[in-house]
Scaffold this motif. Sequence first.
Motif, short mmCIF file in Angstrom:
data_model
loop_
_atom_site.label_atom_id
_atom_site.label_comp_id
_atom_site.label_asym_id
_atom_site.label_seq_id
_atom_site.Cartn_x
_atom_site.Cartn_y
_atom_site.Cartn_z
N VAL A 224 -13.55 0.06 7.89
CA VAL A 224 -14.16 -1.18 8.57
C VAL A 224 -12.68 -1.83 9.01
O VAL A 224 -12.85 -2.47 10.21
CB VAL A 224 -14.84 -2.10 7.78
CG1 VAL A 224 -13.75 -2.74 6.64
CG2 VAL A 224 -15.65 -3.02 8.42
N LEU A 225 -11.83 -1.47 8.66
CA LEU A 225 -10.27 -2.28 9.13
C LEU A 225 -9.85 -1.39 10.31
O LEU A 225 -9.09 -1.75 10.91
CB LEU A 225 -9.42 -2.20 8.01
CG LEU A 225 -9.71 -3.11 6.99
CD1 LEU A 225 -8.42 -2.96 5.63
CD2 LEU A 225 -9.68 -4.56 7.27
N ASN A 226 -10.48 -0.23 10.59
CA ASN A 226 -10.13 0.35 11.93
C ASN A 226 -10.14 -0.37 13.17
O ASN A 226 -9.56 -0.35 14.34
CB ASN A 226 -10.95 1.74 11.84
CG ASN A 226 -10.14 2.89 11.36
OD1 ASN A 226 -9.19 2.84 11.37
ND2 ASN A 226 -11.14 3.84 11.06
N ALA A 227 -11.04 -1.50 13.03
CA ALA A 227 -11.33 -2.27 14.11
C ALA A 227 -10.01 -3.09 14.57
O ALA A 227 -9.81 -3.47 15.81
CB ALA A 227 -12.46 -3.37 13.86
N LEU A 228 -9.04 -3.15 13.56
CA LEU A 228 -7.89 -4.06 13.80
C LEU A 228 -7.07 -3.25 14.93
O LEU A 228 -6.02 -4.17 15.52
CB LEU A 228 -7.06 -4.09 12.44
CG LEU A 228 -7.27 -5.63 11.89
CD1 LEU A 228 -6.80 -5.58 10.49
CD2 LEU A 228 -6.64 -6.44 12.72
N GLN A 229 -7.24 -2.07 14.99
CA GLN A 229 -6.44 -1.46 16.24
C GLN A 229 -6.46 -1.94 17.57
O GLN A 229 -5.70 -1.95 18.41
CB GLN A 229 -6.58 0.06 16.23
CG GLN A 229 -6.38 0.57 14.98
CD GLN A 229 -6.41 2.06 15.00
OE1 GLN A 229 -5.79 2.87 16.09
NE2 GLN A 229 -7.09 2.83 14.17
N GLY B 236 -16.76 -5.30 10.73
CA GLY B 236 -15.50 -5.61 11.26
C GLY B 236 -15.53 -5.83 12.76
O GLY B 236 -15.75 -5.17 13.45
N TYR B 237 -15.12 -7.10 13.30
CA TYR B 237 -14.71 -7.21 14.69
C TYR B 237 -13.44 -7.65 15.09
O TYR B 237 -12.75 -8.36 14.47
CB TYR B 237 -16.06 -8.39 14.92
CG TYR B 237 -17.20 -8.28 15.02
CD1 TYR B 237 -17.82 -7.65 15.98
CD2 TYR B 237 -18.12 -8.41 13.76
CE1 TYR B 237 -19.36 -7.19 15.88
CE2 TYR B 237 -19.32 -8.19 13.61
CZ TYR B 237 -20.00 -7.64 14.81
OH TYR B 237 -21.27 -7.29 14.50
N ALA B 238 -13.02 -7.02 16.19
CA ALA B 238 -11.52 -7.47 16.59
C ALA B 238 -11.65 -7.31 18.13
O ALA B 238 -12.47 -6.60 18.81
CB ALA B 238 -10.72 -6.57 16.15
#
Length: 401
Positions: free
Chosen positions: A142-147, A174-176
């Motif tokens: 889910v933290l992959n969105a931070l890229q 997760g949203y970015a």
Amino acid sequence: MTQNSTSTFTVDRTALTILLSTVAKFASKATPYNLVDLVFEKGRLFANCFNGEAGIKAIVAASGGGEDAQKIIFGVNVDLLSQIVGTMTGEIKMSVQDNKVVIKSGKASSSLSAVPGASLPAIETGNMAPIAAISGEALLTVLNALQFAAVDNARPLLESILLEFDQTKGQIHGYAADGFAAAHTVVKAAEIKESCSVLLSNGSRFAAGLTSLIAKEDQIQIMASPDKARMTFGIKAANAKKAMIITTPTMDNNAFPLEAVKNLLEKKTENATATLDPKAIAICVKQVEIMGKIGRLFTKVGEIHIESVPTDGDEADIVQNVLETQNLVGQFDLKLNVSYVGKIAAVAGEGIVNFACSGPAQPVFFTAASFEALLMPILTTARKAAEEPIQAAAAEVPATK
């Protein structure tokens, strides 16, 4: 601190080295945030670091003083202590004497200035309520969105990730977004206690420290303060040799363009589609990046071609390749920032990437397992004269209130 025999404890050198390197990720260079608070109590050594926003508490086994040993608390420079411990080869004995701590291993001995008592905020979970339980692998996903979050330090709200907890579906989203690209990840949680959403403060910097400490097999307990102003991630390893608590503040999630991102993702069109291999994407992106960040992606005779776009007027300097693809439908010709495309390949890993677009000035969509992203294409204007470079700008994601 005490000055009798109970103010000495012993800890395994390897365990102490790992402990210090772990907590140092959340320290800083400025006093007092360059300190680590060490607490020895009841056969355990606790280490706390805090950088002014985020903090961490980690635990290892230690011994000394018997059942009646007094609690020992002191602060010491974490970098200096780490360097000293790194030069030693055997079991570490640490003793507190007045305003210094003595570190011994075999015949080697060093001392450092110490601050009596706790010098940093305590990392506790007493007022925290459980939000979700999740595996380390799922949290990393889910933290992959931070890229796809902003990295220019000018837009704090876009430098983070919004985590959305859905109790009904048992999912964490997760949203970015950074204004030119956006991403959404979704994973299944082991348990969700409450539906809510939080925007992590300094998300990219915090997540870099957090993800470096998580293994896929770890179990994560996510907690929040009653007002959701602070989030805590409790990490426990399957082998019980690792236990730590990491905490960070949150920001006002109402200022994050969540609805705009969701609306764009829902409007995916498929005038042209293809299935792509992440490894092939990564190779082509590296080749194009030799010449710059802008790449042209276009169809030709049933194939997808990728080439660099000259921006300095020298059309002789071009890198070209054919992107391995399957199930190509339709035609397109567009320009993209290939750095984003490379990130998509990295997130997809061993899976496949589904590509979809509807036109040269419309969002381009990439989807993979548990992940979807949209990129705005690069719009270029023709040169007026041979000596003038091409002018390029990215179409921006529409904003909504």
